[in-house]
Write a protein that holds these residues in place. Sequence first.
Motif: not given
Length: 123
Positions: A35-39, A41
Amino acid sequence: DGVIQADVVIQDQASVVNRMAFDVFFAGLHVCLADTLKSVPEELLAFTVDYIQLNKPSNERSLHLTVHHIQLDDFGDQEYFLLGPLDSGFNSRTLPLSDAEDFFAVPLLSLTLQGDRSTNMFD
């Protein structure tokens, strides 16, 4: 005459394939879903396959596949280990038992595909 030449070409190609030999070895493959959308990853799932060997001996109608280690991890779970051997001997060089002369690591999967020996259609 054209049919005879085509048969000879097909037989020559089949003979080359039959005589051909190869031994391909891959140290490993690791694929992960992150999940690379989190601050920061975060890795969610990981699939690992180690020590993959594909072998075709010369003058044999067989193909051998050996896989030593497969593992699937779910990092969203506290017990992230989902699939894989408990102890396959994969990292056995760190175990005291691995110094024994008769010790060897056992692959998780060993598969042989054998061609039909009863026909000499392509020989």
